[in-house]
Design a protein around this motif. Sequence first.
Motif, PDB file in Angstrom:
ATOM      1  N   ARG A  34       0.800  -1.218   0.000  1.00 24.05           N
ATOM      2  CA  ARG A  34       0.000   0.000   0.000  1.00 24.05           C
ATOM      3  C   ARG A  34       0.836   1.274   0.000  1.00 24.05           C
ATOM      4  NH1 ARG A  34      -4.112  -1.167   4.836  1.00 24.05           N
ATOM      5  NH2 ARG A  34      -4.724   0.999   4.435  1.00 24.05           N
ATOM      6  N   LEU A  35       2.113   1.140   0.210  1.00 25.22           N
ATOM      7  CA  LEU A  35       2.989   2.303   0.213  1.00 25.22           C
ATOM      8  C   LEU A  35       3.185   2.795  -1.217  1.00 25.22           C
ATOM      9  CD1 LEU A  35       4.838   4.012   2.143  1.00 25.22           C
ATOM     10  CD2 LEU A  35       6.712   2.522   1.404  1.00 25.22           C
ATOM     11  N   GLU A  36       3.042   4.109  -1.440  1.00 27.83           N
ATOM     12  CA  GLU A  36       3.289   4.681  -2.758  1.00 27.83           C
ATOM     13  C   GLU A  36       4.736   4.434  -3.162  1.00 27.83           C
ATOM     14  OE1 GLU A  36       1.554   6.181  -5.098  1.00 27.83           O
ATOM     15  OE2 GLU A  36      -0.369   5.976  -4.092  1.00 27.83           O
ATOM     16  N   SER A  37       4.936   3.996  -4.412  1.00 34.79           N
ATOM     17  CA  SER A  37       6.276   3.607  -4.843  1.00 34.79           C
ATOM     18  C   SER A  37       6.370   3.699  -6.359  1.00 34.79           C
ATOM     19  CB  SER A  37       6.562   2.167  -4.405  1.00 34.79           C
ATOM     20  OG  SER A  37       7.705   1.654  -5.047  1.00 34.79           O
ATOM     21  N   PRO A  38       7.569   3.979  -6.891  1.00 39.48           N
ATOM     22  CA  PRO A  38       7.737   3.925  -8.349  1.00 39.48           C
ATOM     23  C   PRO A  38       7.535   2.526  -8.908  1.00 39.48           C
ATOM     24  CG  PRO A  38       9.546   5.143  -7.329  1.00 39.48           C
ATOM     25  CD  PRO A  38       8.787   4.478  -6.224  1.00 39.48           C
ATOM     26  N   LYS A  39       7.737   1.500  -8.073  1.00 40.56           N
ATOM     27  CA  LYS A  39       7.527   0.128  -8.524  1.00 40.56           C
ATOM     28  C   LYS A  39       6.035  -0.203  -8.515  1.00 40.56           C
ATOM     29  CE  LYS A  39      11.940  -2.003  -7.262  1.00 40.56           C
ATOM     30  NZ  LYS A  39      12.230  -2.477  -8.628  1.00 40.56           N
ATOM     31  N   SER A  40       5.619  -1.001  -9.485  1.00 42.57           N
ATOM     32  CA  SER A  40       4.219  -1.406  -9.532  1.00 42.57           C
ATOM     33  C   SER A  40       3.904  -2.365  -8.394  1.00 42.57           C
ATOM     34  CB  SER A  40       3.908  -2.081 -10.869  1.00 42.57           C
ATOM     35  OG  SER A  40       4.523  -3.359 -10.924  1.00 42.57           O
ATOM     36  N   SER A  41       2.618  -2.539  -8.116  1.00 39.45           N
ATOM     37  CA  SER A  41       2.201  -3.459  -7.047  1.00 39.45           C
ATOM     38  C   SER A  41       2.613  -4.890  -7.361  1.00 39.45           C
ATOM     39  CB  SER A  41       0.684  -3.377  -6.858  1.00 39.45           C
ATOM     40  OG  SER A  41       0.312  -2.088  -6.428  1.00 39.45           O
TER      41      SER A  41
END
Length: 799
Positions: free
Chosen positions: A691-698
Amino acid sequence: MAPIPEGLAPCNWTPDAIKLVNERFLRRDREGNIIETREEMCWRVAYYIASAGKKYSRSEEDIIDTAKNFYTLFAERKFFPNAPTLYNAGTGNGLQFSACFVLPIYDSMNGIYEALKNQAIIHKSGGGTGFSFSKLRPKGALVGSTRGMSSGPVSFLKVFNTSTEFVKQGGMRRGANMAIMNVHHPDILEFIACKSQLTDKNITTFERTKPYIYSRRGLDQLRISLLETQIANFNISVAATDVFMKAVKEDAEYDLIDPKDGQVVKHLEARKVFDLIVKMAWETGDPGLWFIDKTNRSPANPLQGLMTIEATNPCGEQPLFDFDVCNLGSINLVKFVVREGDKYVINWEELEKAVRLAVIFLDNVIEMNPYPLPQIMELAHKIRRIGLGIMGFADMLAFLGVPYASEETCRVAEEIQGFINKIGHNESEKLAEARGAFPLWDQSIYKDQKPIRNCTITTIAPTGEIRILAGCSGGIEPYYGLTERHQFEDRILYRIQPGFDRLMEIARERGFYSPMFEEEVKNSGHVGDLNIPDDVKRVFVTTHEIPYRWHVKIQAAFQRHTDNGVSKTINLSNSATVADIEKVYWQAYESSCLGITVFRDGCKGGVLSVGISGKQKAKESRDFIRSRPDLVLGPTIRVETPDGAAFVTINFDPDIGPNEPFEVFINVAKAGTDAAADAEAIGRLASSFLRLESPKSSIERLIQLKDQLKGIGGSRVAGFGKGKITSLADGISKAIEIYLKRFGFIDDDNIKPKAAKEKDKNDAEPVLSKGNRCPKCKQSALVYEEGCVRCVNCGYNVC
């Protein structure tokens, strides 16, 4: 064919132009090997078209001199004719040289299938076709010969679309078409919605597939993909009359008229029909709106009172009579911008020379063109319609330092196009003195003026392929990106616009250049979010940064000085509303535009990407965790672990789908036990990570979780062979792997390479000796086998 003279300029074109010309334009032998150079292609076309002078007693020496001038225009990328001329002229293949045709469809089975045959003939030679379906009787009308009921124009539109699938334009690509229906036709509502409603076959496909798609977004994409298989080879436009537009404004009804006998058969509320047009354009980009009465009052119809225009070519910029044709060509404006001191200016003298040569070239094409049908040949020589346009307008503005969205650009547009139209008409008048006026001149709108060779002179076309050859921006469009990546089937072209080079030049002059800046613009294709001077940003805007009213104003500015129509797409951001599109339509109708096409970003699939990386810019990482939706869905997967059966639930947002896993819940053993506490801890950490916003996709993060948990071992195991689980963490990794495989994000080859030789299923599995992790790959995957310790993950071994 005269041999190519020595001393002609080489064709030093851009890499993307060279790639395209090699693929599509150069002649090949029967084995598919290229047998001419770029220079030979340009000379082939130049000499063959210059040979029209033989019909006017020109000497061979004069013809070669004219051919040299034509060749120089091509080699220096100042002017190109439409693609079929480059494909076919001088090859002896018998195929015609024009891009734009309109064919009539007569209201009989013979008439319909004659038009279908003629469409295929034109597509084979590289041309595109426009049709009016307005003369066909409506659905349910009586068919006298069979006493049956008509299936209506839209059913035959689908037949024409299917035929196009099997005939490539010029042997290179599927043909392009335009279907137009008059707004007074009884089937107008079906026509307006025909590209937004699934066929019975596709409804069945949709309903059968629906249970296996797990998000609203996925269902929307499936529907869009199915719609794009329907009538995919046609643009469609509604021919809106002044009567209809007046009824819309007054919120009144208007008449539907039977095309067979001209009788009024029904009344519709004009506002509701207009609203449906707007809504469908918002959803799918179709239909466009073509103002048929305005067109027939304009110079696009030079035979007013004698003939009526009822359709246009596929891109809408070329209104044509039945069996009409237009030879198109475009001048590359950026080649006529020169530096004087510290600024760039337009070289009007050189531009005039190019316009005059281009008019001669296009008129010569009429003489040399082996038109595919006798009716087309006859009308082409009676009216001699040509369409000289421009490309590279955005590039020219970049060098002049003029923002696209400005009154100054409208002034420049009128100045440039007014000049080209004036010089073009003057050259056509000179040709009339030497060769004679077009035969129907005395019945045309020019009958009280000086005789003129061509019934129309100017058209602004979209310049798809030839703008790549010219290495410039397309038509009068703004930049889609300063750099672009264009993919068609297996071909990828990377384009660096001239405006990109000008931007780097400005950056060096004004002191904000750096290699990092250049790389950033090259990869992203735009400058909107970079820290550079505001005046520079305003000049180098891209299409979605421009308010729609400026798109329409610039189209109108060009139309005021263009005989035929103007190709211009009103590009809107995905957030544009239905109300925005309605405003665009009214602005176009109330200005000088003859028609209007809107395209809301995302309403269709595309092949053009901004920037050369071909990737979307990664989202910036933000330090917060996404909130949980009110409703989540997801599978619960049972795996056996050393602590008993574990139930792993992986949830996702149903609006987005399983490509964005959102949280993980793990139930194992009884509440209050160590195993249950460990399971809860792993689930919380996994959920926070997802759930953490990240440049990597889920999905990328879920795969990371799987890899980190995989192979962790303890003192006990569960299961045997491939199903062996070495710990609770290893079991959770297995459950994640099942999720990823179930929804198609990984397959067996991505998880573990297949063995070169399958083991006998009765072979005993090696006994695991678990302790420290492998010193090489850090995974707990050491196997004691035949007296050696071997890592089954990375191959490390000690004997």
